[in-house]
Design a protein around this motif. Sequence first.
Motif, PDB file in Angstrom:
ATOM      1  N   ASP A 185      -6.772  -0.940   3.635  1.00  0.00           N
ATOM      2  CA  ASP A 185      -7.416   0.297   3.203  1.00  0.00           C
ATOM      3  C   ASP A 185      -8.936   0.084   3.279  1.00  0.00           C
ATOM      4  O   ASP A 185      -9.448  -0.896   2.710  1.00  0.00           O
ATOM      5  CB  ASP A 185      -6.985   0.589   1.758  1.00  0.00           C
ATOM      6  N   TRP A 242       0.839  -1.204   0.000  1.00  0.00           N
ATOM      7  CA  TRP A 242       0.000   0.000   0.000  1.00  0.00           C
ATOM      8  C   TRP A 242       0.873   1.253   0.000  1.00  0.00           C
ATOM      9  O   TRP A 242       0.623   2.210  -0.740  1.00  0.00           O
ATOM     10  CB  TRP A 242      -0.903  -0.018   1.237  1.00  0.00           C
ATOM     11  N   LEU A 295      -2.421   5.233   6.180  1.00  0.00           N
ATOM     12  CA  LEU A 295      -3.132   3.961   6.360  1.00  0.00           C
ATOM     13  C   LEU A 295      -3.109   3.601   7.845  1.00  0.00           C
ATOM     14  O   LEU A 295      -2.032   3.416   8.424  1.00  0.00           O
ATOM     15  CB  LEU A 295      -2.431   2.849   5.563  1.00  0.00           C
TER      16      LEU A 295
END
Length: 392
Positions: free
Chosen positions: A208, A26, A53
């Motif tokens: 996420d 991510w 995140l």
Amino acid sequence: MSDLNPEAYALLASAAADPVTYAQGWKARTGHPVVGSFPMNFPSELTHATGALPVVIQESRTPITEGRSLLPEFYCGYTRSLADQAAVGELDVFDAFVLADHCVQLLGAVDVIRWSIPSKPVHFAQFISSMDDPWSGAQVRDKIGSLRVEVEEIVGTVVTAERLANSIRLFNENRRILREFYDLRRQGVLRITASEMQTLVKSSMVMDIEEHTAILLRLRDGLTPDAAAPDSLVRIHLSGHFCAPPRPELLDVIEECGVLVVNDDLYHGFRYISTDVPEDVDPFDALALWYLDRNVNAPCGTRVQRNVDWDSYLVSSLDDSAADGVITLMSKFCEPLMLYYPELKKALDGHDIPVLLIETEHEGLAEESVRTRVETFVERIRRSKSTVPSLA
Ligand code: SF4
């Protein structure tokens, strides 16, 4: 056999099994920071509103090596695993750490993280654990304010009311969908195992949130909920286990003994998704209200509230799910749960509700011993439910 779409489920299972690799991917994809928080009451919405995140840091499955010399053996597996992960570099993906809880063992682990990774900011805002004193609300609001300042500084983004309101909406939507799975399982029209349910919730702690919700919707929309559970299975409520998820193998062994898990109050379960953040008030106040509401919706042995207690909640939720008994899963050396368990046991005994206590350890699972104990427990419940013929 499960009713879940295997491809969509595999995406969640992969992130749940290896959150660090997911976070690395991510971060590489977005270029934004990853902020770790610790169980059980940090509002991830606040981190999300900065663009970072938010990840609830998980117990690692790897054996504890370096961590053995950093925390005593009588700390719970979760905290010893945290110390170990910090020492061996598994937490390096995180840009900062935030927490809002006060378990003594967790604080010990966080001190180890501070010591092992001194370059990473660690911010602790101790939420009050007395929930209904006149000053409780103001104190929690004050701590939310200090967390806000800290995450803004760490990430370099101002958390506006608008950004936070958007994050709250996204997390509420995610929790609502997860609760739909719970409702279907309770009604007996969805076959979903305890370890699958754990995967759904655990993955929501580390992924996420928009990506997670999109996959959940794929799962939900592919369901055809009509499968009535066989009557022969004993309906069980799983209780306890705070900061770390019980091992999936343990959950599987329990269910292989003729058990249908219909509900739970585990942190990696209903406790995590029990409460939405209000959307009709100032969003910063809403986070404080969420914290105070959670203990009403899913009471916890770590909080104190005059008009709420975990044992009464447990007894009444058993009525709602028509569970035949309770299996309490207790992480070895989890002090808050060890101290509260006698109260739970007394209340369940008082209502003739069968209860079995299983202690869990980081280091492994005594599978055959657990199997024998659960089989005996299930047999006891079956016998107590069967009609005793009259001698008259
Ligand atoms: S609440 Fe229990 S499981 Fe969580 S850190 Fe404290 S001792 Fe460990």
